[in-house]
Design a protein around this motif. Structure first.
Motif, PDB file in Angstrom:
ATOM      1  N   LEU A  47     -38.092 -53.236  39.843  1.00 33.89           N
ATOM      2  CA  LEU A  47     -37.331 -52.298  40.902  1.00 33.89           C
ATOM      3  C   LEU A  47     -38.059 -50.940  40.919  1.00 33.89           C
ATOM      4  CD1 LEU A  47     -35.289 -51.799  42.930  1.00 33.89           C
ATOM      5  CD2 LEU A  47     -33.829 -51.191  41.275  1.00 33.89           C
ATOM      6  N   ILE A  48     -38.150 -50.321  39.995  1.00 28.81           N
ATOM      7  CA  ILE A  48     -38.869 -48.901  39.805  1.00 28.81           C
ATOM      8  C   ILE A  48     -40.362 -48.938  40.414  1.00 28.81           C
ATOM      9  CG2 ILE A  48     -39.555 -46.993  38.444  1.00 28.81           C
ATOM     10  CD1 ILE A  48     -37.250 -47.795  36.546  1.00 28.81           C
ATOM     11  N   GLN A  49     -40.874 -50.181  39.895  1.00 26.59           N
ATOM     12  CA  GLN A  49     -42.518 -50.182  40.449  1.00 26.59           C
ATOM     13  C   GLN A  49     -42.447 -50.326  42.025  1.00 26.59           C
ATOM     14  OE1 GLN A  49     -43.858 -53.241  37.467  1.00 26.59           O
ATOM     15  NE2 GLN A  49     -45.185 -51.506  36.924  1.00 26.59           N
ATOM     16  N   LYS A  50     -41.564 -51.114  42.420  1.00 26.02           N
ATOM     17  CA  LYS A  50     -41.433 -51.412  43.964  1.00 26.02           C
ATOM     18  C   LYS A  50     -41.161 -50.145  44.616  1.00 26.02           C
ATOM     19  CE  LYS A  50     -39.244 -54.318  47.286  1.00 26.02           C
ATOM     20  NZ  LYS A  50     -40.171 -54.727  48.086  1.00 26.02           N
ATOM     21  N   LEU A  51     -40.261 -49.493  44.109  1.00 23.47           N
ATOM     22  CA  LEU A  51     -40.150 -48.083  44.747  1.00 23.47           C
ATOM     23  C   LEU A  51     -40.981 -47.090  44.931  1.00 23.47           C
ATOM     24  CD1 LEU A  51     -36.072 -47.574  43.802  1.00 23.47           C
ATOM     25  CD2 LEU A  51     -36.993 -48.307  46.020  1.00 23.47           C
TER      26      LEU A  51
ATOM     27  N   GLY B 247     -49.053 -45.311  44.021  1.00 26.28           N
ATOM     28  CA  GLY B 247     -49.231 -43.897  44.061  1.00 26.28           C
ATOM     29  C   GLY B 247     -48.284 -43.054  43.074  1.00 26.28           C
ATOM     30  N   GLY B 248     -47.325 -43.871  42.641  1.00 27.85           N
ATOM     31  CA  GLY B 248     -46.352 -42.686  41.880  1.00 27.85           C
ATOM     32  C   GLY B 248     -45.366 -42.265  42.632  1.00 27.85           C
ATOM     33  N   ILE B 249     -45.374 -42.221  43.939  1.00 26.31           N
ATOM     34  CA  ILE B 249     -44.386 -41.334  44.840  1.00 26.31           C
ATOM     35  C   ILE B 249     -43.578 -42.323  45.689  1.00 26.31           C
ATOM     36  CG2 ILE B 249     -44.333 -39.985  46.730  1.00 26.31           C
ATOM     37  CD1 ILE B 249     -46.854 -38.575  45.745  1.00 26.31           C
ATOM     38  N   VAL B 250     -42.402 -42.188  45.822  1.00 29.93           N
ATOM     39  CA  VAL B 250     -41.543 -43.141  46.685  1.00 29.93           C
ATOM     40  C   VAL B 250     -42.037 -42.683  48.160  1.00 29.93           C
ATOM     41  CG1 VAL B 250     -39.308 -43.754  47.353  1.00 29.93           C
ATOM     42  CG2 VAL B 250     -39.663 -43.129  45.166  1.00 29.93           C
ATOM     43  N   GLU B 251     -42.287 -43.861  48.840  1.00 24.52           N
ATOM     44  CA  GLU B 251     -42.695 -43.339  50.490  1.00 24.52           C
ATOM     45  C   GLU B 251     -41.711 -43.483  51.211  1.00 24.52           C
ATOM     46  OE1 GLU B 251     -45.843 -42.637  51.403  1.00 24.52           O
ATOM     47  OE2 GLU B 251     -46.547 -42.895  49.562  1.00 24.52           O
TER      48      GLU B 251
ATOM     49  N   ASN C  94     -39.804 -51.387  57.183  1.00 23.15           N
ATOM     50  CA  ASN C  94     -40.848 -51.516  56.084  1.00 23.15           C
ATOM     51  C   ASN C  94     -40.600 -50.318  55.203  1.00 23.15           C
ATOM     52  OD1 ASN C  94     -41.776 -48.882  57.547  1.00 23.15           O
ATOM     53  ND2 ASN C  94     -43.171 -49.880  58.925  1.00 23.15           N
ATOM     54  N   GLY C  95     -41.423 -50.190  54.355  1.00 23.26           N
ATOM     55  CA  GLY C  95     -41.234 -49.082  53.185  1.00 23.26           C
ATOM     56  C   GLY C  95     -40.794 -49.772  51.858  1.00 23.26           C
ATOM     57  N   PRO C  96     -40.652 -48.945  50.811  1.00 23.98           N
ATOM     58  CA  PRO C  96     -40.299 -49.461  49.674  1.00 23.98           C
ATOM     59  C   PRO C  96     -39.093 -50.141  49.405  1.00 23.98           C
ATOM     60  CG  PRO C  96     -40.308 -47.057  49.739  1.00 23.98           C
ATOM     61  CD  PRO C  96     -40.757 -47.581  50.798  1.00 23.98           C
ATOM     62  N   LEU C  97     -38.005 -49.898  50.516  1.00 23.41           N
ATOM     63  CA  LEU C  97     -36.648 -50.494  50.383  1.00 23.41           C
ATOM     64  C   LEU C  97     -36.806 -51.967  51.215  1.00 23.41           C
ATOM     65  CD1 LEU C  97     -34.533 -47.368  51.069  1.00 23.41           C
ATOM     66  CD2 LEU C  97     -34.799 -48.784  48.952  1.00 23.41           C
ATOM     67  N   LEU C  98     -37.922 -52.243  51.449  1.00 19.91           N
ATOM     68  CA  LEU C  98     -38.111 -53.498  52.337  1.00 19.91           C
ATOM     69  C   LEU C  98     -37.535 -54.771  51.374  1.00 19.91           C
ATOM     70  CD1 LEU C  98     -38.831 -55.125  54.922  1.00 19.91           C
ATOM     71  CD2 LEU C  98     -41.102 -55.256  54.061  1.00 19.91           C
ATOM     72  N   GLY C  99     -36.385 -55.518  51.675  1.00 21.70           N
ATOM     73  CA  GLY C  99     -35.973 -56.507  50.927  1.00 21.70           C
ATOM     74  C   GLY C  99     -35.138 -56.155  49.900  1.00 21.70           C
ATOM     75  N   LEU C 100     -34.588 -54.826  50.046  1.00 21.88           N
ATOM     76  CA  LEU C 100     -33.676 -54.322  48.896  1.00 21.88           C
ATOM     77  C   LEU C 100     -32.525 -53.808  49.843  1.00 21.88           C
ATOM     78  CD1 LEU C 100     -35.984 -52.299  46.505  1.00 21.88           C
ATOM     79  CD2 LEU C 100     -35.061 -54.404  46.253  1.00 21.88           C
ATOM     80  N   ASP C 101     -32.157 -54.305  51.022  1.00 22.35           N
ATOM     81  CA  ASP C 101     -31.193 -53.708  51.841  1.00 22.35           C
ATOM     82  C   ASP C 101     -29.890 -53.686  50.807  1.00 22.35           C
ATOM     83  OD1 ASP C 101     -33.230 -55.269  53.246  1.00 22.35           O
ATOM     84  OD2 ASP C 101     -31.956 -54.704  54.889  1.00 22.35           O
TER      85      ASP C 101
ATOM     86  N   GLU D  77     -28.029 -47.203  45.284  1.00 22.57           N
ATOM     87  CA  GLU D  77     -27.537 -47.477  44.117  1.00 22.57           C
ATOM     88  C   GLU D  77     -28.327 -48.380  43.160  1.00 22.57           C
ATOM     89  OE1 GLU D  77     -23.003 -47.065  42.946  1.00 22.57           O
ATOM     90  OE2 GLU D  77     -23.527 -49.264  42.952  1.00 22.57           O
ATOM     91  N   VAL D  78     -28.660 -48.030  42.093  1.00 17.92           N
ATOM     92  CA  VAL D  78     -29.619 -48.964  41.015  1.00 17.92           C
ATOM     93  C   VAL D  78     -28.993 -49.101  39.898  1.00 17.92           C
ATOM     94  CG1 VAL D  78     -31.719 -48.752  42.489  1.00 17.92           C
ATOM     95  CG2 VAL D  78     -31.206 -47.100  40.400  1.00 17.92           C
ATOM     96  N   THR D  79     -28.955 -49.906  38.896  1.00 13.13           N
ATOM     97  CA  THR D  79     -28.717 -50.102  37.590  1.00 13.13           C
ATOM     98  C   THR D  79     -29.706 -49.809  36.872  1.00 13.13           C
ATOM     99  OG1 THR D  79     -26.848 -51.569  38.279  1.00 13.13           O
ATOM    100  CG2 THR D  79     -27.432 -51.353  35.875  1.00 13.13           C
ATOM    101  N   VAL D  80     -29.839 -48.760  35.706  1.00 15.89           N
ATOM    102  CA  VAL D  80     -30.714 -48.540  34.860  1.00 15.89           C
ATOM    103  C   VAL D  80     -30.135 -48.387  33.481  1.00 15.89           C
ATOM    104  CG1 VAL D  80     -32.749 -47.101  34.252  1.00 15.89           C
ATOM    105  CG2 VAL D  80     -32.274 -47.774  36.557  1.00 15.89           C
ATOM    106  N   LEU D  81     -30.540 -48.968  32.583  1.00 17.43           N
ATOM    107  CA  LEU D  81     -29.585 -48.965  31.202  1.00 17.43           C
ATOM    108  C   LEU D  81     -28.215 -49.248  31.212  1.00 17.43           C
ATOM    109  CD1 LEU D  81     -31.653 -46.110  29.862  1.00 17.43           C
ATOM    110  CD2 LEU D  81     -32.237 -48.535  29.340  1.00 17.43           C
ATOM    111  N   ASP D  82     -28.118 -50.138  32.282  1.00 15.48           N
ATOM    112  CA  ASP D  82     -26.405 -50.809  32.308  1.00 15.48           C
ATOM    113  C   ASP D  82     -25.669 -49.679  32.900  1.00 15.48           C
ATOM    114  OD1 ASP D  82     -26.783 -53.211  31.373  1.00 15.48           O
ATOM    115  OD2 ASP D  82     -26.841 -52.633  29.088  1.00 15.48           O
TER     116      ASP D  82
END
Length: 112
Positions: free
Chosen positions: A44-48, A52-56, A71-78, A94-99
């Protein structure tokens, strides 16, 4: 970029980074301990952040009263979008990281 290491060697890996003063990695801590992140979280982090290491910027539109990422990094993450502000060009996800659920604000362009 992510570096994989067996869980039992995380501390050793981190100490090597510090010993050689390599500021190429940020360890993940939870409750004061170095911990691995799950593969799903890494993906998820890599997709976002992309290559380039920057969220487009993501482009969104409303279709039939439904929000759709065009389009963009949120494509498919509605499903992670919790709130939008077209006026301020902001998207709250909202994302889950480390529970733990984390809210992140991203930039979005809204089209008609």
């Amino acid at each position: 970029m992510f570096v994989a290491s067996p869980a039992e060697r995380l501390e050793e890996f981190y100490n090597l980074l510090r010993m050689y003063k390599l500021n190429i990695a940020w360890p993940v801590y939870s409750a004061g301990a170095l911990v691995p992140i799950y593969t799903e979280e890494q993906l998820l982090i890599q997709k976002l952040i992309g290559n380039g290491g920057i969220v487009e910027v993501s482009t969104l539109k409303k279709q039939n009263e439904q929000l759709q990422v065009v389009n963009g990094p949120l494509l498919g993450l509605d499903h992670i979008i919790k709130k939008v502000s077209p006026k301020n060009r902001r998207i709250m996800v909202e994302v889950t990281v480390l529970d733990e659920k984390k809210k992140i604000e991203l930039e979005g362009v809204f089209v008609t």
